[in-house]
Design a protein around this motif. Structure first.
Motif, PDB file in Angstrom:
ATOM      1  N   GLN A 190       0.849  -1.194   0.000  1.00 32.44           N
ATOM      2  CA  GLN A 190       0.000   0.000   0.000  1.00 32.44           C
ATOM      3  C   GLN A 190       0.883   1.242   0.000  1.00 32.44           C
ATOM      4  O   GLN A 190       1.862   1.315   0.751  1.00 32.44           O
ATOM      5  CB  GLN A 190      -0.941  -0.011   1.212  1.00 32.44           C
ATOM      6  N   VAL A 191       0.529   2.187  -0.852  1.00 36.44           N
ATOM      7  CA  VAL A 191       1.317   3.402  -1.032  1.00 36.44           C
ATOM      8  C   VAL A 191       0.414   4.621  -0.886  1.00 36.44           C
ATOM      9  O   VAL A 191      -0.801   4.522  -1.018  1.00 36.44           O
ATOM     10  CB  VAL A 191       2.018   3.401  -2.418  1.00 36.44           C
ATOM     11  N   PRO A 192       0.996   5.788  -0.641  1.00 33.33           N
ATOM     12  CA  PRO A 192       0.190   6.998  -0.458  1.00 33.33           C
ATOM     13  C   PRO A 192      -0.384   7.509  -1.782  1.00 33.33           C
ATOM     14  O   PRO A 192       0.218   7.321  -2.842  1.00 33.33           O
ATOM     15  CB  PRO A 192       1.189   7.999   0.124  1.00 33.33           C
ATOM     16  N   GLU A 193      -1.527   8.161  -1.693  1.00 32.66           N
ATOM     17  CA  GLU A 193      -2.133   8.804  -2.866  1.00 32.66           C
ATOM     18  C   GLU A 193      -1.604  10.222  -3.026  1.00 32.66           C
ATOM     19  O   GLU A 193      -1.315  10.659  -4.122  1.00 32.66           O
ATOM     20  CB  GLU A 193      -3.660   8.832  -2.713  1.00 32.66           C
ATOM     21  N   ASP A 194      -1.499  10.953  -1.899  1.00 32.42           N
ATOM     22  CA  ASP A 194      -1.024  12.343  -1.927  1.00 32.42           C
ATOM     23  C   ASP A 194       0.470  12.353  -1.626  1.00 32.42           C
ATOM     24  O   ASP A 194       0.882  12.311  -0.471  1.00 32.42           O
ATOM     25  CB  ASP A 194      -1.784  13.183  -0.909  1.00 32.42           C
ATOM     26  N   THR A 195       1.264  12.429  -2.680  1.00 26.76           N
ATOM     27  CA  THR A 195       2.715  12.369  -2.504  1.00 26.76           C
ATOM     28  C   THR A 195       3.318  13.702  -2.071  1.00 26.76           C
ATOM     29  O   THR A 195       4.517  13.769  -1.802  1.00 26.76           O
ATOM     30  CB  THR A 195       3.396  11.894  -3.795  1.00 26.76           C
ATOM     31  N   SER A 196       2.485  14.738  -1.954  1.00 30.80           N
ATOM     32  CA  SER A 196       3.009  16.018  -1.471  1.00 30.80           C
ATOM     33  C   SER A 196       3.140  16.024   0.053  1.00 30.80           C
ATOM     34  O   SER A 196       3.790  16.900   0.622  1.00 30.80           O
ATOM     35  CB  SER A 196       2.104  17.173  -1.917  1.00 30.80           C
ATOM     36  N   ALA A 197       2.536  15.028   0.713  1.00 33.66           N
ATOM     37  CA  ALA A 197       2.585  14.953   2.178  1.00 33.66           C
ATOM     38  C   ALA A 197       3.975  14.528   2.654  1.00 33.66           C
ATOM     39  O   ALA A 197       4.720  13.873   1.926  1.00 33.66           O
ATOM     40  CB  ALA A 197       1.540  13.952   2.674  1.00 33.66           C
ATOM     41  N   ASP A 198       4.298  14.913   3.893  1.00 31.13           N
ATOM     42  CA  ASP A 198       5.554  14.479   4.505  1.00 31.13           C
ATOM     43  C   ASP A 198       5.429  13.006   4.904  1.00 31.13           C
ATOM     44  O   ASP A 198       4.392  12.371   4.675  1.00 31.13           O
ATOM     45  CB  ASP A 198       5.924  15.375   5.690  1.00 31.13           C
ATOM     46  N   ILE A 199       6.444  12.450   5.522  1.00 33.02           N
ATOM     47  CA  ILE A 199       6.442  11.031   5.867  1.00 33.02           C
ATOM     48  C   ILE A 199       5.311  10.681   6.826  1.00 33.02           C
ATOM     49  O   ILE A 199       4.686   9.626   6.694  1.00 33.02           O
ATOM     50  CB  ILE A 199       7.804  10.548   6.415  1.00 33.02           C
ATOM     51  N   VAL A 200       4.989  11.550   7.767  1.00 36.79           N
ATOM     52  CA  VAL A 200       3.889  11.271   8.694  1.00 36.79           C
ATOM     53  C   VAL A 200       2.579  11.197   7.912  1.00 36.79           C
ATOM     54  O   VAL A 200       1.804  10.246   8.063  1.00 36.79           O
ATOM     55  CB  VAL A 200       3.809  12.324   9.821  1.00 36.79           C
TER      56      VAL A 200
END
Length: 115
Positions: free
Chosen positions: A26-36
């Motif tokens: 599973q990977v993030p959708e919003d890649t502009s977010a920081d690691i948290v």
């Protein structure tokens, strides 16, 4: 019988066999977010898939965490520690890896029991 969820031409997001749910990475959708933020997105995606099984994070047997940069280890753990149930922490491995999308900071794979 093998159950498959969100099956596409290349992969399924989750398969269940003999009472065990195997989730794809599973990977993030919003890649502009920081690691948290990216970690929180991934953990929410895991919750959503487990609900379909039906099971939940208390039944996770193993988690494999892939970080693009180990400098993000503390931030990832900040989100993880808020999410993981006390007393029901799974076996876990965390490694640094070159992820398929350079904007992804994290990918998590889990295996969970389906009671």
């Amino acid at each position: 019988m093998i159950e498959r969820f969100d099956t596409g031409p290349r992969m399924s997001e989750m398969t269940i066999y003999h009472g065990v749910a195997y989730l794809a990475g599973q990977v993030p959708e919003d890649t502009s977010a920081d690691i948290v933020g990216q970690t929180e997105q991934v953990l929410q995606a895991i919750d959503d898939l487990l609900r379909l099984a039906p099971t939940d994070k208390r039944h996770i047997l193993r988690a494999e965490i892939f970080l693009a940069d180990m400098a993000d280890f503390a931030g990832m753990n900040q989100a993880w520690d808020k999410w993981v149930p006390e007393g029901a922490t799974p076996a876990r491995a965390t490694v640094q890896a070159k992820l398929a999308n350079p904007a992804w900071k994290i990918e998590i794979v889990v295996t969970a029991a389906v009671p």
